[in-house]
Design a protein around this motif. Structure first.
Motif, PDB file in Angstrom:
ATOM      1  N   SER A 107     -22.375   4.560   9.828  1.00 38.40           N
ATOM      2  CA  SER A 107     -21.900   4.531   9.630  1.00 38.40           C
ATOM      3  C   SER A 107     -20.359   3.560   8.943  1.00 38.40           C
ATOM      4  O   SER A 107     -20.671   2.844   9.227  1.00 38.40           O
ATOM      5  N   LEU A 108     -19.786   4.785   8.466  1.00 42.64           N
ATOM      6  CA  LEU A 108     -18.103   3.763   8.410  1.00 42.64           C
ATOM      7  C   LEU A 108     -17.456   4.516   8.339  1.00 42.64           C
ATOM      8  O   LEU A 108     -17.323   6.202   8.547  1.00 42.64           O
ATOM      9  N   ARG A 109     -16.176   4.065   8.449  1.00 43.26           N
ATOM     10  CA  ARG A 109     -14.810   5.335   8.732  1.00 43.26           C
ATOM     11  C   ARG A 109     -13.593   4.860   7.530  1.00 43.26           C
ATOM     12  O   ARG A 109     -13.448   3.105   7.536  1.00 43.26           O
ATOM     13  N   LEU A 110     -13.177   5.431   6.660  1.00 46.47           N
ATOM     14  CA  LEU A 110     -12.075   5.150   5.853  1.00 46.47           C
ATOM     15  C   LEU A 110     -10.924   5.423   6.435  1.00 46.47           C
ATOM     16  O   LEU A 110     -10.764   6.627   6.892  1.00 46.47           O
ATOM     17  N   SER A 111      -9.447   4.768   5.800  1.00 45.16           N
ATOM     18  CA  SER A 111      -8.454   4.916   6.246  1.00 45.16           C
ATOM     19  C   SER A 111      -7.346   5.592   4.850  1.00 45.16           C
ATOM     20  O   SER A 111      -7.952   4.923   3.763  1.00 45.16           O
ATOM     21  N   CYS A 112      -6.791   6.018   5.309  1.00 43.57           N
ATOM     22  CA  CYS A 112      -5.416   6.466   4.041  1.00 43.57           C
ATOM     23  C   CYS A 112      -4.324   6.346   4.126  1.00 43.57           C
ATOM     24  O   CYS A 112      -3.870   7.269   5.118  1.00 43.57           O
ATOM     25  N   ALA A 113      -3.523   4.807   4.231  1.00 41.87           N
ATOM     26  CA  ALA A 113      -2.247   5.467   4.903  1.00 41.87           C
ATOM     27  C   ALA A 113      -1.058   5.988   3.985  1.00 41.87           C
ATOM     28  O   ALA A 113      -0.919   4.966   2.748  1.00 41.87           O
ATOM     29  N   ALA A 114      -0.323   6.286   3.996  1.00 39.03           N
ATOM     30  CA  ALA A 114       0.850   7.500   3.399  1.00 39.03           C
ATOM     31  C   ALA A 114       2.053   6.484   3.596  1.00 39.03           C
ATOM     32  O   ALA A 114       2.625   6.226   4.911  1.00 39.03           O
ATOM     33  N   SER A 115       2.813   5.884   2.767  1.00 36.21           N
ATOM     34  CA  SER A 115       3.481   4.665   2.763  1.00 36.21           C
ATOM     35  C   SER A 115       5.228   5.838   3.701  1.00 36.21           C
ATOM     36  O   SER A 115       6.221   5.290   4.084  1.00 36.21           O
ATOM     37  N   ALA A 116       5.028   6.537   3.381  1.00 35.10           N
ATOM     38  CA  ALA A 116       5.725   8.220   3.902  1.00 35.10           C
ATOM     39  C   ALA A 116       4.905   9.383   4.507  1.00 35.10           C
ATOM     40  O   ALA A 116       4.507   9.561   3.471  1.00 35.10           O
ATOM     41  N   ARG A 117       5.971  10.333   5.672  1.00 36.21           N
ATOM     42  CA  ARG A 117       5.219  11.271   6.123  1.00 36.21           C
ATOM     43  C   ARG A 117       5.786  12.256   3.807  1.00 36.21           C
ATOM     44  O   ARG A 117       6.906  12.527   3.765  1.00 36.21           O
ATOM     45  N   PHE A 118       4.541  12.839   4.039  1.00 38.03           N
ATOM     46  CA  PHE A 118       4.836  13.852   3.004  1.00 38.03           C
ATOM     47  C   PHE A 118       5.173  15.224   3.209  1.00 38.03           C
ATOM     48  O   PHE A 118       4.331  16.346   3.360  1.00 38.03           O
ATOM     49  N   SER A 119       6.533  15.418   3.561  1.00 32.29           N
ATOM     50  CA  SER A 119       7.117  16.730   4.147  1.00 32.29           C
ATOM     51  C   SER A 119       7.240  17.820   2.966  1.00 32.29           C
ATOM     52  O   SER A 119       6.555  18.822   3.153  1.00 32.29           O
ATOM     53  N   ASN A 120       6.602  17.376   2.104  1.00 33.60           N
ATOM     54  CA  ASN A 120       6.331  18.791   0.381  1.00 33.60           C
ATOM     55  C   ASN A 120       5.105  19.221   0.306  1.00 33.60           C
ATOM     56  O   ASN A 120       4.668  20.078  -0.455  1.00 33.60           O
ATOM     57  N   TRP A 121       4.167  18.157   0.963  1.00 31.67           N
ATOM     58  CA  TRP A 121       3.072  18.166   0.658  1.00 31.67           C
ATOM     59  C   TRP A 121       1.883  17.754   2.298  1.00 31.67           C
ATOM     60  O   TRP A 121       1.704  16.712   2.563  1.00 31.67           O
ATOM     61  N   PRO A 122       1.575  18.985   2.149  1.00 32.76           N
ATOM     62  CA  PRO A 122       1.513  19.267   4.103  1.00 32.76           C
ATOM     63  C   PRO A 122      -0.136  18.441   4.188  1.00 32.76           C
ATOM     64  O   PRO A 122      -0.957  19.061   5.677  1.00 32.76           O
ATOM     65  N   VAL A 123      -0.889  18.191   3.241  1.00 32.89           N
ATOM     66  CA  VAL A 123      -2.399  18.811   3.388  1.00 32.89           C
ATOM     67  C   VAL A 123      -2.922  16.833   2.450  1.00 32.89           C
ATOM     68  O   VAL A 123      -2.248  16.484   1.636  1.00 32.89           O
ATOM     69  N   MET A 124      -3.978  16.539   3.239  1.00 32.91           N
ATOM     70  CA  MET A 124      -4.471  15.150   2.990  1.00 32.91           C
ATOM     71  C   MET A 124      -5.986  15.820   3.084  1.00 32.91           C
ATOM     72  O   MET A 124      -6.678  16.162   3.448  1.00 32.91           O
TER      73      MET A 124
END
Length: 121
Positions: free
Chosen positions: A16-33
């Protein structure tokens, strides 16, 4: 604004592995990751996507039941828990943000730098 992906590595099949994706700010215009992956010599393919507000998720058939996406709203971070890894999961994994949960990578507007996942047999 930036996306920072991390957590890749070299593991054996079944691990198993766990990947992380950290955003520097909340993307209010882009509600999907979403997570995509690209194996050598192949096109980038959709893995999974999540809508921030509703928790709606869409998984590729190839990872359904093995991978789980989750999010930490307070940290603006999305995680990809990958279990029962197979050699065919070997790829560079990218996170991206966009307006809708779709499989088409051209609909995503901002991409992280990618993190390598290698699964040995």
């Amino acid at each position: 604004v930036q996306l920072q992906a991390s957590g890749g590595g070299l593991v054996q099949a079944g691990a198993s592995l766990r990947l992380s994706c950290a955003a520097s700010a909340r993307f209010s215009n882009w509600p999907v990751m979403a997570w995509f992956r690209q194996a050598p010599g192949q096109e980038r393919e959709f893995v999974v996507g999540i809508r921030w507000s509703r928790g709606y998720t869409l998984y590729a058939d190839s990872v359904k039941g093995r991978f789980t996406i989750s999010r930490d709203d307070a940290k603006n971070t999305v995680y990809l828990e990958m279990n029962s890894l197979k050699p065919e999961d070997t790829a560079v994994y990218y996170c991206a943000v966009g307006p809708n949960v779709v499989r088409d990578d051209s609909k995503y507007h901002l991409w992280g730098q990618g993190t390598q996942v290698t699964v040995s047999s």
